[in-house]
Design a protein around this motif. Structure first.
Motif, short mmCIF file in Angstrom:
data_model
loop_
_atom_site.label_atom_id
_atom_site.label_comp_id
_atom_site.label_asym_id
_atom_site.label_seq_id
_atom_site.Cartn_x
_atom_site.Cartn_y
_atom_site.Cartn_z
N ALA A 49 4.98 -4.09 27.74
CA ALA A 49 5.63 -4.97 28.71
C ALA A 49 6.90 -5.60 28.15
CB ALA A 49 4.67 -6.06 29.18
N THR A 50 6.82 -6.12 26.91
CA THR A 50 7.98 -6.82 26.33
C THR A 50 8.90 -5.90 25.54
OG1 THR A 50 6.84 -7.36 24.26
CG2 THR A 50 6.61 -8.93 26.12
N ARG A 51 8.37 -4.74 25.14
CA ARG A 51 9.09 -3.79 24.29
C ARG A 51 9.40 -4.37 22.91
NH1 ARG A 51 7.68 0.71 26.19
NH2 ARG A 51 9.37 1.80 25.18
N LYS A 52 8.64 -5.36 22.49
CA LYS A 52 8.82 -6.01 21.19
C LYS A 52 7.71 -5.55 20.23
CE LYS A 52 12.08 -8.91 22.56
NZ LYS A 52 13.44 -8.57 22.31
N PRO A 53 8.03 -5.51 18.93
CA PRO A 53 6.99 -5.17 17.95
C PRO A 53 5.82 -6.15 18.03
CG PRO A 53 9.15 -5.09 16.93
CD PRO A 53 9.34 -5.69 18.30
N THR A 54 4.65 -5.63 17.79
CA THR A 54 3.43 -6.45 17.81
C THR A 54 2.59 -6.10 16.58
OG1 THR A 54 1.60 -7.20 19.21
CG2 THR A 54 2.09 -4.85 19.25
N PRO A 55 1.90 -7.07 16.01
CA PRO A 55 1.11 -6.79 14.80
C PRO A 55 0.02 -5.75 15.02
CG PRO A 55 1.41 -9.16 15.08
CD PRO A 55 1.89 -8.50 16.35
N LEU A 56 -0.22 -4.96 13.98
CA LEU A 56 -1.33 -4.02 14.01
C LEU A 56 -2.62 -4.81 14.19
CD1 LEU A 56 -0.48 -1.67 10.99
CD2 LEU A 56 0.20 -1.41 13.38
N THR A 57 -3.48 -4.33 15.05
CA THR A 57 -4.76 -5.00 15.27
C THR A 57 -5.72 -4.62 14.15
OG1 THR A 57 -5.70 -3.21 16.57
CG2 THR A 57 -4.40 -4.85 17.78
N MET A 75 0.84 -1.17 0.00
CA MET A 75 0.00 0.00 0.00
C MET A 75 0.89 1.24 0.00
SD MET A 75 -2.82 1.29 2.74
CE MET A 75 -3.13 -0.24 3.40
N ASN A 76 1.49 1.54 -1.09
CA ASN A 76 2.39 2.70 -1.19
C ASN A 76 1.72 3.84 -1.92
OD1 ASN A 76 4.72 1.63 0.07
ND2 ASN A 76 5.03 0.34 -1.72
N ALA A 77 1.99 5.05 -1.46
CA ALA A 77 1.48 6.24 -2.13
C ALA A 77 2.15 6.35 -3.49
CB ALA A 77 1.75 7.48 -1.29
N GLY A 82 -4.55 8.89 -2.72
CA GLY A 82 -3.83 8.01 -3.64
C GLY A 82 -3.42 6.69 -3.03
N VAL A 83 -3.59 6.53 -1.72
CA VAL A 83 -3.25 5.27 -1.05
C VAL A 83 -4.53 4.44 -0.94
CG1 VAL A 83 -2.44 4.21 1.10
CG2 VAL A 83 -1.33 6.29 0.24
N GLU A 84 -4.46 3.19 -1.34
CA GLU A 84 -5.63 2.32 -1.33
C GLU A 84 -5.98 1.85 0.07
OE1 GLU A 84 -5.02 -0.94 -4.01
OE2 GLU A 84 -4.18 0.38 -5.55
N ARG A 85 -7.29 1.75 0.31
CA ARG A 85 -7.78 1.18 1.58
C ARG A 85 -7.31 -0.27 1.67
NH1 ARG A 85 -12.01 3.30 4.82
NH2 ARG A 85 -12.55 1.21 5.46
N ARG A 86 -7.08 -0.68 2.90
CA ARG A 86 -6.64 -2.06 3.14
C ARG A 86 -7.77 -2.86 3.70
NH1 ARG A 86 -1.53 -3.53 6.95
NH2 ARG A 86 -1.97 -5.72 7.14
N LEU A 118 0.71 0.75 5.48
CA LEU A 118 0.47 -0.05 6.68
C LEU A 118 1.26 -1.34 6.51
CD1 LEU A 118 -3.39 0.40 7.00
CD2 LEU A 118 -1.62 1.45 8.42
N GLY A 119 2.16 -1.59 7.47
CA GLY A 119 2.92 -2.83 7.46
C GLY A 119 2.32 -3.82 8.45
#
Length: 151
Positions: free
Chosen positions: A125-133, A1-3, A147-151, A94-95
């Motif tokens: 708590a863990t300071r680790k990356p977590t997936p987008l909800t 999803m790139n502009a 110009g960016v497509e909906r996901r 959005l990654g």
């Protein structure tokens, strides 16, 4: 999803759905009497944080936090004091665990700086990356840059 646009093309304020205004402060100036380059990072931070931390948008769920991992700034013109600026922000990508924003600073109808900022969602708590909800992804949809497509 790139502009579809590049950071080097001249941005248009209407491409950025989230906007706010701010003042150029005398303290923002450097010895050359224009806004110091480091201050632009603060302008861009103001735009991101104002959107992301506003409780009405629900973009910071309990136990999670956003951290900045990259900021690329393109300085386009001098900015001087006194003055008002318009800040624009749009989601560019959005990654899995990240959101990339395109941002702009306009003064008197002219883009004086643009940036691409990457933020990562982490578990506090863990300071680790977590997936987008799915909820965060849905709540970011109104802020997609033109110009960016909906996901």
């Amino acid at each position: 999803m790139n502009a579809p646009t590049h950071l080097d093309s001249t941005p248009q304020l209407e491409d950025f759905p989230y906007r706010l205004t701010d003042n150029v402060r005398f303290a923002d100036l450097d010895p050359n009497q224009h806004v110091n380059n480091a201050v632009y990072a603060t302008y861009f931070e103001t735009g991101r944080v104002t959107l992301m931390k506003d409780p009405k948008h629900g973009l910071v769920p309990e136990g999670l936090a956003w951290i900045m991992v990259r900021l690329d700034i393109h300085f386009r013109a001098e900015l001087r004091w006194p003055g008002r600026i318009e800040l624009g922000l749009g989601v560019a990508k959005l990654g899995r665990t990240s959101v990339t924003f395109d941002q702009v600073v306009f003064s008197e109808g002219k883009c004086v700086a643009s940036a691409r900022a990457a933020t990562v969602l982490i578990d506090e708590a863990t300071r680790k990356p977590t997936p987008l909800t799915p909820d965060i992804i849905e709540k970011l949809q109104p802020w997609l840059r033109r110009g960016v497509e909906r996901r």
